[in-house]
Design a protein around this motif. Structure first.
Motif, PDB file in Angstrom:
ATOM      1  N   VAL A  29       3.564  -9.238  -8.987  1.00 55.63           N
ATOM      2  CA  VAL A  29       2.904 -10.210  -8.118  1.00 55.63           C
ATOM      3  C   VAL A  29       2.410  -9.539  -6.838  1.00 55.63           C
ATOM      4  CG1 VAL A  29       3.265 -12.275  -6.712  1.00 55.63           C
ATOM      5  CG2 VAL A  29       4.176 -12.177  -9.032  1.00 55.63           C
ATOM      6  N   ILE A  30       3.268  -8.725  -6.230  1.00 53.93           N
ATOM      7  CA  ILE A  30       2.928  -8.073  -4.974  1.00 53.93           C
ATOM      8  C   ILE A  30       1.804  -7.053  -5.178  1.00 53.93           C
ATOM      9  CG2 ILE A  30       3.797  -6.497  -3.201  1.00 53.93           C
ATOM     10  CD1 ILE A  30       4.696  -9.389  -2.879  1.00 53.93           C
ATOM     11  N   ARG A  31       1.864  -6.285  -6.255  1.00 53.95           N
ATOM     12  CA  ARG A  31       0.866  -5.245  -6.477  1.00 53.95           C
ATOM     13  C   ARG A  31      -0.512  -5.819  -6.789  1.00 53.95           C
ATOM     14  NH1 ARG A  31       2.795  -0.275 -10.104  1.00 53.95           N
ATOM     15  NH2 ARG A  31       0.884   0.534  -9.168  1.00 53.95           N
ATOM     16  N   ALA A  32      -0.572  -7.077  -7.205  1.00 55.19           N
ATOM     17  CA  ALA A  32      -1.858  -7.709  -7.505  1.00 55.19           C
ATOM     18  C   ALA A  32      -2.601  -8.145  -6.244  1.00 55.19           C
ATOM     19  CB  ALA A  32      -1.643  -8.911  -8.424  1.00 55.19           C
ATOM     20  N   ILE A  33      -1.935  -8.106  -5.089  1.00 56.79           N
ATOM     21  CA  ILE A  33      -2.549  -8.540  -3.828  1.00 56.79           C
ATOM     22  C   ILE A  33      -3.372  -7.387  -3.253  1.00 56.79           C
ATOM     23  CG2 ILE A  33      -2.072  -9.323  -1.479  1.00 56.79           C
ATOM     24  CD1 ILE A  33       0.536 -10.527  -2.572  1.00 56.79           C
ATOM     25  N   PRO A  34      -4.640  -7.617  -2.920  1.00 58.04           N
ATOM     26  CA  PRO A  34      -5.460  -6.546  -2.332  1.00 58.04           C
ATOM     27  C   PRO A  34      -4.872  -6.073  -1.005  1.00 58.04           C
ATOM     28  CG  PRO A  34      -6.821  -8.406  -3.037  1.00 58.04           C
ATOM     29  CD  PRO A  34      -5.406  -8.868  -3.098  1.00 58.04           C
ATOM     30  N   VAL A  35      -4.985  -4.776  -0.744  1.00 59.43           N
ATOM     31  CA  VAL A  35      -4.471  -4.182   0.491  1.00 59.43           C
ATOM     32  C   VAL A  35      -5.630  -3.561   1.255  1.00 59.43           C
ATOM     33  CG1 VAL A  35      -2.937  -2.438   1.486  1.00 59.43           C
ATOM     34  CG2 VAL A  35      -2.215  -3.738  -0.546  1.00 59.43           C
ATOM     35  N   GLU A  36      -5.807  -3.947   2.511  1.00 67.47           N
ATOM     36  CA  GLU A  36      -6.848  -3.352   3.342  1.00 67.47           C
ATOM     37  C   GLU A  36      -6.470  -1.922   3.712  1.00 67.47           C
ATOM     38  OE1 GLU A  36      -7.698  -5.737   6.725  1.00 67.47           O
ATOM     39  OE2 GLU A  36      -7.991  -7.579   5.569  1.00 67.47           O
ATOM     40  N   ALA A  37      -7.497  -1.098   3.889  1.00 70.19           N
ATOM     41  CA  ALA A  37      -7.260   0.315   4.192  1.00 70.19           C
ATOM     42  C   ALA A  37      -6.444   0.480   5.471  1.00 70.19           C
ATOM     43  CB  ALA A  37      -8.595   1.056   4.296  1.00 70.19           C
ATOM     44  N   ALA A  38      -6.745  -0.328   6.494  1.00 63.93           N
ATOM     45  CA  ALA A  38      -6.015  -0.223   7.766  1.00 63.93           C
ATOM     46  C   ALA A  38      -4.544  -0.586   7.584  1.00 63.93           C
ATOM     47  CB  ALA A  38      -6.658  -1.115   8.819  1.00 63.93           C
ATOM     48  N   ASP A  39      -4.264  -1.587   6.741  1.00 64.19           N
ATOM     49  CA  ASP A  39      -2.873  -1.974   6.504  1.00 64.19           C
ATOM     50  C   ASP A  39      -2.128  -0.875   5.750  1.00 64.19           C
ATOM     51  OD1 ASP A  39      -3.405  -4.355   7.749  1.00 64.19           O
ATOM     52  OD2 ASP A  39      -3.658  -5.493   5.898  1.00 64.19           O
ATOM     53  N   LEU A  40      -2.797  -0.246   4.798  1.00 59.95           N
ATOM     54  CA  LEU A  40      -2.156   0.838   4.049  1.00 59.95           C
ATOM     55  C   LEU A  40      -1.853   2.020   4.966  1.00 59.95           C
ATOM     56  CD1 LEU A  40      -1.141   2.018   1.409  1.00 59.95           C
ATOM     57  CD2 LEU A  40      -3.476   2.777   0.919  1.00 59.95           C
ATOM     58  N   ARG A  41      -2.787   2.349   5.853  1.00 58.60           N
ATOM     59  CA  ARG A  41      -2.522   3.437   6.813  1.00 58.60           C
ATOM     60  C   ARG A  41      -1.329   3.106   7.695  1.00 58.60           C
ATOM     61  NH1 ARG A  41      -8.249   3.438   7.216  1.00 58.60           N
ATOM     62  NH2 ARG A  41      -8.120   2.233   9.143  1.00 58.60           N
ATOM     63  N   GLY A  42      -1.253   1.846   8.118  1.00 56.66           N
ATOM     64  CA  GLY A  42      -0.113   1.445   8.943  1.00 56.66           C
ATOM     65  C   GLY A  42       1.198   1.534   8.186  1.00 56.66           C
ATOM     66  N   ALA A  43       1.201   1.136   6.916  1.00 58.90           N
ATOM     67  CA  ALA A  43       2.421   1.219   6.107  1.00 58.90           C
ATOM     68  C   ALA A  43       2.830   2.672   5.899  1.00 58.90           C
ATOM     69  CB  ALA A  43       2.198   0.526   4.766  1.00 58.90           C
ATOM     70  N   GLU A  44       1.856   3.540   5.652  1.00 61.22           N
ATOM     71  CA  GLU A  44       2.173   4.960   5.476  1.00 61.22           C
ATOM     72  C   GLU A  44       2.702   5.572   6.773  1.00 61.22           C
ATOM     73  OE1 GLU A  44      -1.582   6.297   4.044  1.00 61.22           O
ATOM     74  OE2 GLU A  44      -1.083   5.940   1.928  1.00 61.22           O
ATOM     75  N   ARG A  45       2.140   5.147   7.921  1.00 59.41           N
ATOM     76  CA  ARG A  45       2.642   5.648   9.202  1.00 59.41           C
ATOM     77  C   ARG A  45       4.080   5.176   9.423  1.00 59.41           C
ATOM     78  NH1 ARG A  45      -1.346   4.232  12.202  1.00 59.41           N
ATOM     79  NH2 ARG A  45      -0.559   2.172  12.785  1.00 59.41           N
ATOM     80  N   LEU A  46       4.369   3.925   9.044  1.00 57.78           N
ATOM     81  CA  LEU A  46       5.729   3.407   9.185  1.00 57.78           C
ATOM     82  C   LEU A  46       6.694   4.209   8.313  1.00 57.78           C
ATOM     83  CD1 LEU A  46       7.809   1.366  10.181  1.00 57.78           C
ATOM     84  CD2 LEU A  46       7.023  -0.204   8.379  1.00 57.78           C
ATOM     85  N   PHE A  47       6.300   4.512   7.079  1.00 56.07           N
ATOM     86  CA  PHE A  47       7.146   5.328   6.204  1.00 56.07           C
ATOM     87  C   PHE A  47       7.389   6.700   6.821  1.00 56.07           C
ATOM     88  CE2 PHE A  47       6.643   2.101   3.205  1.00 56.07           C
ATOM     89  CZ  PHE A  47       7.454   2.337   2.110  1.00 56.07           C
ATOM     90  N   GLY A  48       6.333   7.304   7.344  1.00 61.26           N
ATOM     91  CA  GLY A  48       6.492   8.616   7.955  1.00 61.26           C
ATOM     92  C   GLY A  48       7.465   8.596   9.101  1.00 61.26           C
ATOM     93  N   HIS A  49       7.392   7.554   9.946  1.00 63.66           N
ATOM     94  CA  HIS A  49       8.304   7.447  11.093  1.00 63.66           C
ATOM     95  C   HIS A  49       9.740   7.244  10.621  1.00 63.66           C
ATOM     96  CE1 HIS A  49       9.558   6.353  15.192  1.00 63.66           C
ATOM     97  NE2 HIS A  49      10.284   5.418  14.606  1.00 63.66           N
ATOM     98  N   VAL A  50       9.934   6.319   9.686  1.00 62.97           N
ATOM     99  CA  VAL A  50      11.280   5.991   9.224  1.00 62.97           C
ATOM    100  C   VAL A  50      11.946   7.188   8.560  1.00 62.97           C
ATOM    101  CG1 VAL A  50      12.559   4.638   7.515  1.00 62.97           C
ATOM    102  CG2 VAL A  50      10.889   3.516   9.004  1.00 62.97           C
ATOM    103  N   PHE A  51      11.242   7.851   7.672  1.00 64.18           N
ATOM    104  CA  PHE A  51      11.876   8.924   6.924  1.00 64.18           C
ATOM    105  C   PHE A  51      11.914  10.232   7.692  1.00 64.18           C
ATOM    106  CE2 PHE A  51      10.598   6.030   3.403  1.00 64.18           C
ATOM    107  CZ  PHE A  51      11.890   5.618   3.135  1.00 64.18           C
ATOM    108  N   ALA A  52      11.049  10.378   8.699  1.00 66.36           N
ATOM    109  CA  ALA A  52      11.194  11.526   9.592  1.00 66.36           C
ATOM    110  C   ALA A  52      12.481  11.405  10.376  1.00 66.36           C
ATOM    111  CB  ALA A  52       9.998  11.625  10.534  1.00 66.36           C
ATOM    112  N   LYS A  53      12.774  10.184  10.874  1.00 65.99           N
ATOM    113  CA  LYS A  53      14.011   9.970  11.619  1.00 65.99           C
ATOM    114  C   LYS A  53      15.228  10.109  10.728  1.00 65.99           C
ATOM    115  CE  LYS A  53      11.894   9.039  15.474  1.00 65.99           C
ATOM    116  NZ  LYS A  53      11.953   9.993  16.592  1.00 65.99           N
ATOM    117  N   ALA A  54      15.098   9.597   9.494  1.00 60.86           N
ATOM    118  CA  ALA A  54      16.251   9.630   8.594  1.00 60.86           C
ATOM    119  C   ALA A  54      16.597  11.056   8.164  1.00 60.86           C
ATOM    120  CB  ALA A  54      15.968   8.770   7.364  1.00 60.86           C
ATOM    121  N   SER A  55      15.560  11.908   8.033  1.00 59.24           N
ATOM    122  CA  SER A  55      15.800  13.263   7.556  1.00 59.24           C
ATOM    123  C   SER A  55      15.861  14.303   8.659  1.00 59.24           C
ATOM    124  CB  SER A  55      14.679  13.651   6.584  1.00 59.24           C
ATOM    125  OG  SER A  55      13.431  13.667   7.253  1.00 59.24           O
ATOM    126  N   GLY A  56      15.526  13.876   9.910  1.00 56.40           N
ATOM    127  CA  GLY A  56      15.527  14.810  11.019  1.00 56.40           C
ATOM    128  C   GLY A  56      14.252  15.607  11.123  1.00 56.40           C
TER     129      GLY A  56
END
Length: 396
Positions: free
Chosen positions: A61-88
């Motif tokens: 259901v979730i994957r069928a929802i269109p994702v705007e490019a700006a939202d995807l960039r924001g999600a990827e930036r959030l992942f980068g921040h979270v996992f950079a902190k988690a891994s040091g």
């Protein structure tokens, strides 16, 4: 169950001290927790909402929802921040795919799905095995589902908790406490969700720390607002500032939206405009006229003037404890330009505000917000017409 807020214990029980307390909060809803809608039929007198709780179906259901490019960039930036902190890792580093077999658990309540769609796409693109649950808060609790969720959370790399119109039930929050990393996102509307994905958490954290350093060096400053209002402030350096920044803690969720820094005042004298509104506990705002003015002496609201005077006085008469200013807050999210009618975003906008009520209960505070305030010490300006001074921003 009554509503409450979970905050870092240091923010509640520790004595007043000069170090910073970084806080995250999760509210426990009055709504009854989730059941498994796929296996338990609804009562015959209630229409079916059609929520999906099992991971493969929910993810489809979730994957069928269109994702705007700006939202995807924001999600990827959030992942980068979270996992950079988690891994040091160093902030700003290049992030490859996650190790195979690790699980990212996304929990969404079924109201605002665009944020979940962006996070799911970013997670799958990074190589995570992604489990997704759509939680219907109107379903009865199933202990078996909570136990299964608890086991999966303990095995996951991170859990993203997405709160929409209704906050996630208490059983869900308890079940995922074993996850090594938790990110709690408050997205009551799609507009709020987009704001969350456009925030630079590293920048928010740095700005908060710069302000903490400034206040420690100069705890006395003046807030100018309205036509000619002046409020002289002195901060209590023995009290820990509360920082809702971008810092990730191992035992507590990173709460988003981020970008609020709160100091305990030692003294307050003067007046302040309430032309940005008085934001109540339920998120409603009153008093956005430029003529609304509050006079403060010895840290207490003494006089109220302006066209919304009667509404303000009624609130203060009903709850006399709100006459005391509990905190002086700074909005520290430079990525926000304007609010979208949500109280928690208004408090993160660049600016300054006063907080009434219990600082240990984030969702029960009342906020007084002036529009385009200025904050100055004897030596420098920290804020000019509602924007942080160039000198301060240049240090980020």
């Amino acid at each position: 169950m009554s509503e409450r807020d979970e905050v870092e214990p240091d923010a509640i029980s520790a004595p007043r001290r000069s170090r910073t307390t970084t806080v995250s909060m999760e509210a426990v809803s009055r709504i009854q927790p989730i059941g498994n809608a796929a296996t338990i039929p609804p009562p015959p007198t209630r229409a079916r909402r059609g929520s999906v709780t099992f991971s493969p179906d929910a993810l489809s259901v979730i994957r069928a929802i269109p994702v705007e490019a700006a939202d995807l960039r924001g999600a990827e930036r959030l992942f980068g921040h979270v996992f950079a902190k988690a891994s040091g890792a160093t902030a700003g580093a290049t992030y490859g795919a996650a190790p195979r077999g690790e699980i990212l658990l996304i929990v969404e309540n079924g109201e605002v799905k665009s944020l979940a769609a962006a996070l799911a796409k970013a997670a799958i693109g990074r190589g995570y095995e992604t489990r997704c649950y759509l939680i219907d808060p109107h379903e009865p609790e199933l202990a078996a589902f909570s136990r299964r969720l608890e086991m999966q959370a303990a095995e996951s790399r991170a859990v993203f908790l997405l709160h929409g119109e209704f906050r996630l039930p208490a059983s869900i929050l308890r079940a995922v406490q074993s996850a090594p990393t938790r990110i709690s996102l408050d997205a009551s509307t799609d507009a709020v969700a987009k704001q969350l994905l456009r925030s630079d958490l590293a920048e928010i954290e740095r700005l908060g720390q710069l302000l903490i350093d400034r206040v420690r060096r100069c705890p006395r400053f003046e807030i100018s607002s309205g036509y000619a209002e002046r409020l002289e402030v002195e901060i209590d350096l023995n009290a820990s500032p509360i920082h809702y920044g971008g810092r990730l803690l191992p035992r507590f969720p990173l709460y988003l939206p981020a970008g609020q820094l709160i100091f305990t005042p030692l003294s307050l004298q003067g007046s302040i405009a309430a032309d940005g509104g008085i934001w109540l506990e339920d998120g409603a705002a009153i008093g956005r006229s430029a003529m609304n003015r509050l006079t403060i002496s010895s840290g207490l609201i003494r006089e109220v003037e302006g066209p919304d005077r009667e509404d303000m006085l009624r609130i203060l008469d009903e709850r006399p404890e709100l006459r005391r200013i509990a905190g002086v807050g700074f909005g520290t999210n430079p990525g926000l330009i304007s609010g979208v009618g949500a109280k928690f975003l208004e408090l993160c906008l660049p600016g300054v505000h006063l907080l009434l009520g219990d600082l240990d209960a984030p969702r029960h505070r009342v906020a007084i917000i002036p529009r385009r305030p200025e904050v100055r010490t004897e030596r420098e300006a920290w804020m000019v017409r509602g924007r942080y001074a160039r000198q301060l921003i240049s240090e980020l």
